[in-house]
Design an enzyme around this catalytic site. Structure first.
Site, short mmCIF file in Angstrom:
data_model
loop_
_atom_site.label_atom_id
_atom_site.label_comp_id
_atom_site.label_asym_id
_atom_site.label_seq_id
_atom_site.Cartn_x
_atom_site.Cartn_y
_atom_site.Cartn_z
N ASP A 228 4.73 122.34 55.15
CA ASP A 228 6.12 122.81 55.51
C ASP A 228 7.39 121.64 55.32
O ASP A 228 7.68 121.58 56.38
CB ASP A 228 6.20 123.58 56.98
CG ASP A 228 5.63 122.59 57.95
OD1 ASP A 228 6.55 123.05 59.27
OD2 ASP A 228 5.15 121.52 57.88
N ASP B 55 5.31 115.81 56.30
CA ASP B 55 4.78 116.36 55.25
C ASP B 55 4.84 115.57 53.96
O ASP B 55 3.95 115.35 53.27
CB ASP B 55 5.08 117.76 54.96
CG ASP B 55 5.00 118.89 56.13
OD1 ASP B 55 5.93 118.48 56.98
OD2 ASP B 55 3.95 119.36 56.28
N ASN C 86 8.76 124.09 59.50
CA ASN C 86 9.86 123.11 59.70
C ASN C 86 11.39 123.71 59.41
O ASN C 86 12.28 123.58 59.96
CB ASN C 86 9.82 121.69 59.14
CG ASN C 86 8.72 120.96 59.84
OD1 ASN C 86 8.60 120.80 61.14
ND2 ASN C 86 7.90 120.23 59.06
N THR D 174 -0.80 121.13 56.40
CA THR D 174 0.14 120.07 57.64
C THR D 174 1.30 120.90 58.10
O THR D 174 2.26 120.62 58.41
CB THR D 174 0.61 119.11 56.80
OG1 THR D 174 1.42 119.31 55.51
CG2 THR D 174 -0.60 117.92 56.38
N ASN E 166 2.78 123.29 65.07
CA ASN E 166 2.19 124.17 63.72
C ASN E 166 1.25 125.26 64.27
O ASN E 166 1.43 126.25 63.88
CB ASN E 166 1.31 123.41 63.18
CG ASN E 166 2.28 122.32 62.17
OD1 ASN E 166 3.43 122.42 61.79
ND2 ASN E 166 1.53 121.14 61.95
O1 RIB Z 1 4.01 119.06 65.52
C1 RIB Z 1 4.12 118.36 64.31
C2 RIB Z 1 4.01 119.11 63.17
O2 RIB Z 1 5.10 120.15 62.94
C3 RIB Z 1 3.97 118.37 61.83
O3 RIB Z 1 3.34 119.14 60.78
C4 RIB Z 1 5.58 118.46 61.39
O4 RIB Z 1 5.90 118.41 60.05
C5 RIB Z 1 5.90 119.97 62.06
O5 RIB Z 1 5.48 120.85 60.94
CA CA Z 2 4.31 119.78 58.62
#
Ligand code: RIB
Ligand code: CA
Length: 315
Positions: A13, A18, A42, A126, A168
């Site tokens: 995202d 990322d 995000n 991710t 996430n």
């Molecule tokens: O908590 C960090 C995660 O949340 C990372 O992957 C960041 O990009 C967000 O997606």
């Molecule tokens: Ca991410």
């Protein structure tokens, strides 16, 4: 004899971390990126997909790109503009995207890649696990073609979006539960290590000094990303997502502990928590390899080496 490249699908995202993770992956000779898929997290799916196309264009990663889930399986959508800005990748100007977004849902692209590739493929996730969970729900017949899932998510000691939950996992706990109970080899890079995967402000400048356009953009992404974290008292920018890529190609930088980990999907205080049974108290199957330590200096050196792969400044 040269080692076989690891075939991977990158799902995320973007998102500054990322973007840095994918930039490193594109320059990682031990990986063969077969496809990239976007997911809402995000920022909205429109923005993370546009950012994905820009990152692929910047890094020269001309691989199939498809747009993924616009919202979590059950939860209400949530985004993180306070961290990543309105675009989801605020900061340096990026080239206009030339890598096309396929007219194909992300899960269909993932399924096609898994079906067509002669050997199992590793998924590096991710962002929220919505696409990966949907893939497992729609295509159970392809589970055998998933070699492993390396993901940035969770934390066995604390959260970063609530006291108990990491972003996430919190965005889509139901999706995470589906992945955590899939029986597939899971490698979790949670906050326990990703908050140690810090780059310090002096290291941003050292990265920029590598000279290439990519190096300068990565440094500017870090500077923007750090502006949020500095306010929270961090001494550097935690490049959470790049840790998941590093864990796949350089596991020696990490210590892993296999544990039974469950995702809390209810509750007022702990929804989205990844609850790890450190002492094996409940006798449940150990379903996750949890990264519990990282060699920060070696991680930073790995990231520098990947960014250095983009060469010197264009004369
Ligand atoms: O908590 C960090 C995660 O949340 C990372 O992957 C960041 O990009 C967000 O997606
Ligand atoms: Ca991410």
């Amino acid at each position: 004899m040269t080692a076989e490249k690891i075939p991977v699908i990158l799902d995320g995202d973007p998102g500054h971390d990322d973007a840095i993770a994918w930039t490193a992956a594109a320059a990682e000779t031990r990986l063969r990126v077969l496809a990239v898929t976007s997911v809402a997290g995000n920022q909205t799916i429109e923005k993370t997909t546009l950012n994905a196309a820009k990152i692929l264009t910047l890094t020269g990663m001309h691989v199939p790109l498809a747009r993924g889930a616009a919202r979590p399986l059950v939860a209400q959508p949530m985004t993180a503009p306070s961290v990543h800005g309105e675009s989801g990748l605020d900061g340096p100007a990026l080239p206009e995207p030339t890598v096309p977004v396929l007219d194909l849902p992300a899960v269909s692209l993932m399924a096609q890649v898994l079906a067509d590739h002669p050997t199992p493929v590793t998924i590096v996730a991710t962002g929220p696990l919505t696409n990966v969970a949907t893939l497992l729900l729609i295509h159970p017949e392809l589970k055998a073609k998933i070699g492993a899932i390396y993901f940035m998510g969770g934390g066995i000691r604390f959260g970063n979006w609530t006291a108990a939950a990491e972003f996430n996992i919190l965005v889509d706990p139901e999706a995470a539960h589906i992945v955590f109970t899939s029986g597939l080899p899971l490698y979790m890079c949670g906050l326990d290590v990703t908050e140690q995967a810090l780059l310090l402000p002096a290291e941003f400048d050292a990265l920029a000094a590598l000279g290439s356009d990519v190096a300068n953009i990565v440094a500017d992404w870090l500077r923007f990303f750090y502006s949020f974290h500095k306010e929270k008292g961090y001494r550097g920018a935690p490049v959470h997502d790049a840790a998941a890529v590093a864990a796949l190609v350089s596991p020696a930088l990490f210590s892993f502990r296999e544990m039974a980990v469950q995702v809390e999907c209810t509750g007022d205080h702990c929804r989205g928590a990844t609850v790890a049974d450190w002492y094996g108290l409940h006798g449940k199957a150990k379903n996750v390899h949890v990264a519990v330590a990282i060699d920060r200096e070696a991680f930073v050196a790995w990231l520098f080496a990947r960014v250095a792969g983009y060469g010197e400044a264009k004369r």
